[in-house]
Design a protein around this motif. Structure first.
Motif, short mmCIF file in Angstrom:
data_model
loop_
_atom_site.label_atom_id
_atom_site.label_comp_id
_atom_site.label_asym_id
_atom_site.label_seq_id
_atom_site.Cartn_x
_atom_site.Cartn_y
_atom_site.Cartn_z
N TYR A 100 53.75 33.39 105.96
CA TYR A 100 53.43 33.30 104.53
C TYR A 100 54.09 32.10 103.87
CZ TYR A 100 50.62 37.48 103.97
OH TYR A 100 49.58 38.37 104.04
N VAL A 101 55.33 31.84 104.24
CA VAL A 101 56.00 30.68 103.64
C VAL A 101 55.31 29.39 104.08
CG1 VAL A 101 58.16 29.36 103.61
CG2 VAL A 101 58.21 31.84 103.32
N LEU A 121 55.68 28.29 95.00
CA LEU A 121 57.07 28.71 95.06
C LEU A 121 57.18 30.19 94.68
CD1 LEU A 121 59.47 26.90 95.79
CD2 LEU A 121 60.04 26.79 93.37
N ALA A 150 55.80 32.23 97.49
CA ALA A 150 56.69 32.28 98.65
C ALA A 150 57.89 33.18 98.39
CB ALA A 150 57.15 30.87 99.02
N ALA A 151 58.28 33.26 97.12
CA ALA A 151 59.46 34.07 96.78
C ALA A 151 59.20 35.55 97.02
CB ALA A 151 59.84 33.83 95.33
N LEU A 172 59.81 36.58 100.70
CA LEU A 172 61.23 36.32 100.95
C LEU A 172 62.11 37.37 100.29
CD1 LEU A 172 61.46 32.42 100.66
CD2 LEU A 172 61.99 33.83 102.66
N VAL A 217 56.71 36.88 107.26
CA VAL A 217 57.35 36.10 106.19
C VAL A 217 57.26 34.61 106.50
CG1 VAL A 217 59.53 35.65 104.99
CG2 VAL A 217 58.89 37.99 105.56
N VAL A 218 57.56 34.26 107.74
CA VAL A 218 57.51 32.84 108.12
C VAL A 218 56.08 32.30 107.93
CG1 VAL A 218 57.71 31.24 110.06
CG2 VAL A 218 59.46 32.99 109.70
N CYS A 235 52.27 28.97 102.08
CA CYS A 235 52.56 28.48 100.73
C CYS A 235 52.84 26.98 100.73
CB CYS A 235 53.75 29.23 100.13
SG CYS A 235 53.34 30.94 99.75
N ILE A 236 53.49 26.49 101.79
CA ILE A 236 53.75 25.05 101.87
C ILE A 236 52.43 24.29 102.01
CG2 ILE A 236 54.83 23.24 103.26
CD1 ILE A 236 57.08 25.27 103.89
#
Ligand code: SF4
Ligand code: FES
Lengths: 225, 251
Positions: free
Chosen positions: A164-165, A210, A213-214, A217, A161-162, A168-169
């Motif tokens: 992937y986020v 966004l 990323a959701a 999450l 998850v980290v 996305c950033i």
């Protein structure tokens, strides 16, 4: 073919190729984001699995997938080449440089952001694309793509998850410069259209990453069944 | 003197193109009304009196039109203020006691001749490749014999204000010369006199630009932000368009 050789051997032609492949990849992101967002129906992945099955079996989509990979590879190799090549144009560096006074950090870091994206992409393809195209886990019905996502991002998937986020950033900053930059490279710069391109680019660069990323999450936090 | 101002200068000193350069520090007594170049004149007087080698720097008009006064001041070409050249910068833009770093334009295509003075003949070769119109000699024609709409003339003039200083290259992380080439190509593409050689010109100039070793544009916009004549980024879009059209036509 000779008419098109400038795409490979001139500075402007290479920019042009970056822009065309970039816009192509932007349209892909839109489709990818739209299809994946069906997980938010929260129907246990039913709609999503159907959409994924369609995308994986429809011959037109599968043919376009080949085009996608060509575009992607072209964008990657051209980008890496430009990064490396442009970096050699100033052998003696400045003792003091005030880059932030005249440009944004992310516009100057497209090579770095792109490389982060590439690393992310390798992991991402390993997670989902390889499983769905090269193993029979999904076609044989042992597992659904949605189930696969749940597994990657579920309770034990914090690291994924980290990553992937963060991916996305990087994507967001890459797009913040890349979206409008593509139009400029194609020669589209006109007071009448610039505000539209700018706001569209800004919106796209924030909203699409966004939504992406959701997804991990929401799964990790147990918001989806 | 109440107006007195003391500054510390960190200046790039380099004997010649091949030599290894380094920063040297100097204390200079100046005042807020001096221009940046006058402050350098004071420094050089001082160095000469001390029997040292004065700092080589380029300048000519000292009124913002020749484009010679290339200096990267505190990390920015032509210093901290927008829309001006170094000769138009005054010491009142700095504070008493400041340390100011001064370096030459840095790009492989602009080799250092000595200290702050760089060789910009790569720009001349780009112009020689196509940045002109060919005309027959003879009597000068009447200025208004070719009608040009005011709006077009204004746009061409805006591009024509480029003074060939090279600040765009010096600011660009890729040392790209696209703003300069874009300005020249845009100016001539807009005017009737530029039409005959329009396609051949853009291809020849871009080929020369690439051959000179300037980088490729990545649209960061640093060039336009630092250009003393505020040449807009749209000239690069025009350059891209002109080039593409010429290429598609098999030029
Ligand atoms: S475009 Fe601007 S910065 Fe570049 S050479 Fe011309 S005047 Fe100087
Ligand atoms: S000396 Fe001519 S522009 Fe500065």
């Amino acid at each position: 073919m000779k008419v098109l050789s400038f795409l490979f051997n001139s500075s402007i032609g290479r920019k042009f190729a970056m822009a065309l492949t970039g816009i192509f990849l932007i349209t892909f992101l839109l489709v990818h984001c739209g299809v994946n967002a069906t997980i938010f129906f929260n129907d246990g992945g039913e709609t999503f699995n159907e959409a994924a099955e369609f995308m994986g079996t429809n011959w037109l989509i599968r043919t376009m997938e080949i085009g996608l990979f060509i575009g992607l590879l072209w964008h990657i190799f051209q980008g890496l080449w430009l990064w490396q090549n442009n970096g050699m144009r100033r052998k003696q560096k400045y003792g003091k440089s005030a880059g932030n006074a005249n440009s944004t950090w992310y516009s100057r870091s497209m090579g770095l952001l792109g490389t982060l994206l590439l690393l992310f992409l390798v992991l991402h393809l390993k997670h989902f694309w390889i499983v769905s195209r090269f193993t029979d886990e999904i076609t044989s019905g042992q597992e659904t793509l949605y189930g696969e996502m749940m597994e990657v991002f579920g309770a034990d998937g914090l690291i994924s998850v980290v990553v992937y986020v963060l991916g996305c950033i990087s994507l967001s900053y890459h797009l913040l410069h890349g979206f409008q930059s593509a139009f400029q490279s194609l020669g589209i710069n006109h007071p009448a259209y610039n505000p539209i391109i700018k706001s569209l680019g800004f919106g796209f660069s924030i909203i699409v990453p966004l939504i992406f990323a959701a997804m991990p999450l929401a799964m990790h936090l147990g918001l989806l069944q | 003197m109440e107006n007195e101002m003391k500054i510390k200068l960190k200046v790039w000193r380099q004997e010649n193109e091949k030599a290894q350069g380094k920063f040297e520090e100097y204390d200079v007594n100046t005042n807020p009304d001096m221009s940046f170049l006058e402050m350098f004149d004071v420094l050089n007087e001082q160095l000469i009196t001390e029997g040292k080698d004065p700092v080589a720097f380029d300048h000519d008009c000292r009124e913002g039109i020749c484009g010679m006064c290339s200096m990267v001041i505190d990390g920015r070409p032509h210093g901290p203020k927008g829309g001006i050249t170094t000769c138009q910068l005054h010491m009142r833009s700095f504070n008493n006691g400041d340390t100011i770093s001064v370096e030459p334009w840095r790009a492989n295509s602009f080799p250092v001749i000595k200290d702050l003075s760089v060789n910009r003949s790569s720009f001349d070769r780009i112009i020689a490749a196509g940045g002109f119109v060919s005309v027959n000699t003879g009597n000068a024609v009447d200025a208004n014999s070719i009608l040009i709409p005011k709006e077009t003339a204004d746009k061409a003039f805006e591009a024509a204000t480029c003074i060939g200083c090279g600040a765009c290259v010096s600011a660009c992380k890729n040392a790209s010369a696209m703003l300069f080439v874009g300005a020249k190509v845009t100016q001539l593409a807009l005017l009737p006199q530029g039409q005959a050689e329009r396609e051949a010109r853009v291809v020849a100039m871009v080929n020369q630009m690439d051959a000179e070793g300037f980088g490729a544009c990545s649209n960061t916009g640093a060039c336009a932000a630092e250009c003393p004549k505020e040449i807009p980024l749209s000239v690069i879009a025009t350059l891209n368009r002109e080039y593409m059209k010429a290429k598609m036509n098999g030029k």
